[in-house]
Design a protein around this motif. Structure first.
Motif, short mmCIF file in Angstrom:
data_model
loop_
_atom_site.label_atom_id
_atom_site.label_comp_id
_atom_site.label_asym_id
_atom_site.label_seq_id
_atom_site.Cartn_x
_atom_site.Cartn_y
_atom_site.Cartn_z
N ILE A 36 0.97 -1.40 0.20
CA ILE A 36 0.00 0.09 0.01
C ILE A 36 0.83 1.13 -0.05
O ILE A 36 0.64 2.36 -0.85
N PHE A 37 2.10 1.15 0.80
CA PHE A 37 2.95 2.51 0.75
C PHE A 37 3.55 2.47 -0.59
O PHE A 37 3.37 3.72 -1.10
N ALA A 38 3.87 1.54 -1.15
CA ALA A 38 4.47 1.69 -2.74
C ALA A 38 3.56 2.16 -3.64
O ALA A 38 3.94 3.00 -4.55
N ILE A 39 2.14 1.65 -3.50
CA ILE A 39 1.09 2.17 -4.41
C ILE A 39 1.10 3.64 -4.08
O ILE A 39 1.07 4.55 -5.20
N ILE A 40 0.88 3.99 -3.01
CA ILE A 40 0.51 5.59 -2.68
C ILE A 40 1.93 6.51 -3.22
O ILE A 40 1.77 7.40 -3.75
N ALA A 41 2.88 5.96 -2.89
CA ALA A 41 4.16 6.65 -3.34
C ALA A 41 4.31 6.62 -4.73
O ALA A 41 4.63 7.81 -5.53
N SER A 42 4.00 5.54 -5.63
CA SER A 42 4.23 5.53 -6.84
C SER A 42 3.23 6.48 -7.76
O SER A 42 3.81 7.27 -8.50
N MET A 43 1.96 6.43 -7.14
CA MET A 43 0.82 7.33 -7.63
C MET A 43 1.41 8.78 -7.37
O MET A 43 1.15 9.65 -8.41
N GLY A 44 1.77 9.18 -6.42
CA GLY A 44 2.07 10.55 -5.98
C GLY A 44 3.18 10.89 -6.70
O GLY A 44 3.38 12.17 -7.29
N LEU A 45 4.39 10.18 -6.99
CA LEU A 45 5.45 10.39 -7.78
C LEU A 45 4.95 10.69 -9.26
O LEU A 45 5.23 11.49 -9.97
N LEU A 46 4.14 9.85 -9.65
CA LEU A 46 3.60 9.90 -11.09
C LEU A 46 2.88 11.16 -11.06
O LEU A 46 2.84 12.05 -12.31
#
Length: 106
Positions: A36-46
């Motif tokens: 979940i952390f990786a999903i949020i961070a990935s979407m945020g950086l995108l």
């Protein structure tokens, strides 16, 4: 800077895609939290990269990094099949990612 953020976002996408396998249907706490952390961070950086880059380029590169990375790690970690056509299509995705960057105007 936007390209660096986008590459990190793509690598995090690989992380959460592979993480899904380890969550066991979101029943294992630590893999679930990390995924979940990786999903949020990935979407945020995108999203941050898309402020500067064209969305079609940013999204295409993000998806491409995620797809190729997940396919390669699937082969390495989970013994998924390696076939000549699968390799050809992964190479085509890599060429597409490079093409998207080269033609983005940034």
């Amino acid at each position: 800077m936007a390209w660096v953020l986008l590459i990190i976002a793509g690598l995090l996408e690989v992380g959460w895609a592979i993480g899904l396998k380890y969550t066991d249907g979101f029943t294992k706490l630590v893999p679930t939290v990390l995924t979940i952390f990786a999903i949020i961070a990935s979407m945020g950086l995108l999203g941050k990269a898309a402020q500067t880059l064209p969305i079609g380029t940013a999204y295409g590169v993000w998806v491409g990094i995620g797809a190729v990375g997940a396919a390669v790690l699937g082969i390495v970690l989970f013994k998924e099949p390696v076939t000549p056509l699968r390799i050809v299509f992964m190479v085509m995705m890599i060429v597409s990612i490079i093409g998207m960057k080269a033609t983005s105007g940034h």
